[in-house]
Design an enzyme around this catalytic site. Sequence first.
Site, PDB file in Angstrom:
ATOM      1  N   GLU A 269      -9.130  -9.777   3.272  1.00  0.00           N
ATOM      2  CA  GLU A 269      -9.470  -8.390   2.947  1.00  0.00           C
ATOM      3  C   GLU A 269     -10.813  -8.305   2.218  1.00  0.00           C
ATOM      4  OE1 GLU A 269      -6.274  -6.062   1.336  1.00  0.00           O
ATOM      5  OE2 GLU A 269      -7.570  -4.350   0.926  1.00  0.00           O
TER       6      GLU A 269
ATOM      7  N   SER B  86       0.848  -1.202   0.000  1.00  0.00           N
ATOM      8  CA  SER B  86       0.000   0.000   0.000  1.00  0.00           C
ATOM      9  C   SER B  86       0.879   1.247   0.000  1.00  0.00           C
ATOM     10  CB  SER B  86      -0.924   0.014   1.217  1.00  0.00           C
ATOM     11  OG  SER B  86      -0.187  -0.252   2.400  1.00  0.00           O
TER      12      SER B  86
ATOM     13  N   GLU C 186       0.233 -12.392  -1.910  1.00  0.00           N
ATOM     14  CA  GLU C 186      -1.199 -12.492  -2.202  1.00  0.00           C
ATOM     15  C   GLU C 186      -1.507 -13.740  -3.027  1.00  0.00           C
ATOM     16  OE1 GLU C 186      -2.594  -8.839  -3.967  1.00  0.00           O
ATOM     17  OE2 GLU C 186      -1.839  -7.627  -2.311  1.00  0.00           O
TER      18      GLU C 186
ATOM     19  N   ASP D 274       5.853  -6.850   2.615  1.00  0.00           N
ATOM     20  CA  ASP D 274       5.080  -7.335   1.474  1.00  0.00           C
ATOM     21  C   ASP D 274       6.021  -7.699   0.334  1.00  0.00           C
ATOM     22  OD1 ASP D 274       2.369  -7.804   1.128  1.00  0.00           O
ATOM     23  OD2 ASP D 274       1.846  -5.674   1.183  1.00  0.00           O
TER      24      ASP D 274
HETATM   25  O1  KIV Z   1      -0.348  -3.411   1.602  1.00  0.00           O
HETATM   26  C1  KIV Z   1      -1.079  -3.356   2.591  1.00  0.00           C
HETATM   27  O2  KIV Z   1      -1.139  -2.345   3.298  1.00  0.00           O
HETATM   28  C2  KIV Z   1      -1.878  -4.519   2.912  1.00  0.00           C
HETATM   29  C3  KIV Z   1      -2.851  -4.408   4.048  1.00  0.00           C
HETATM   30  C4  KIV Z   1      -3.961  -3.541   3.697  1.00  0.00           C
HETATM   31  C5  KIV Z   1      -3.289  -5.711   4.544  1.00  0.00           C
HETATM   32  O3  KIV Z   1      -1.766  -5.518   2.284  1.00  0.00           O
END
Ligand code: KIV
Length: 275
Positions: free
Chosen positions: A193, A57, A127, A95
């Site tokens: 989500e 994000s 993901e 991530d």
């Molecule tokens: O990238 C992110 O912030 C996320 C969260 C919203 C779970 O994957």
Amino acid sequence: MNAVSTLYGGNQSRITTLDLQKAKQQGDIWPMLTCYDALTAKLFDDSGIPVLLVGDSAAMVMLGYDSTVPITVDELLVMVKAVTRSAKRALVVADLPFGSYQAGITDALTNATRMIKEGGATAVKLEGGTRIAPQVAALVEAGIPVMGHLGLTPQSVNVFGGYKVQGKGDDAEKLIEDALALQAAGAFSIVLEVIPAQLAKEVTAKLRIPTIGIGAGSGVDAQVLVWQDLMGLTADPAPRFVKRYFNLRDEMKSAVDRFATEVKTKKYPETKHSY
Ligand code: KIV
């Protein structure tokens, strides 16, 4: 010592995936926040937030892209390093950006290893479900804890045709299958989500590992929000699942306006600010 004192107590050692597992067994619900820089990492860590996610994000809230798709491993890695330099107790999850693991196990291992070895993260998040279970299994086998992510997976926004509720109707069975596949592959937790609350509750009951909801109702083991959403820094309208705990956008605007006025009118700096 129970899970509450392990996750929130005075124990200064870093939170582990085992602590999160214990929390699920004891029915203790925990908060997770996104985090992208050193100052907020220190603040959230000092507040006792047990898990910080350097989410992709960041593409939108830090780098100004219009989706999470364009961010690269190198761009995110800078933020992972900033957060891990600062957070001493929280478990930091990095991530894996779009395109850094989908092609296969080698990509997943190479890029996840960078997040752990160069970035200092404890775990990675990726993901997808059954399709990426082989990557999850290979990472865990290599010693890298993995957080899964199902439902409205933003890296697939172009397939979904927008940010829409997932897991409705016949898709619910597939989501349950995906969650079980991630657990079998060795994931230590799964983000759910924007899925129906009832489905999230069902998935949570079926899994041994914790679920972390965002727009997934209250029947999950943990809740996550993007911190700029929680603080009211992102623009309105916010998604329905967001609760604004503060109006940071207005507060900052007002401070910036006062600064600008005081500079123009020579009210700032005063003698006490001068050498
Ligand atoms: O990238 C992110 O912030 C996320 C969260 C919203 C779970 O994957």
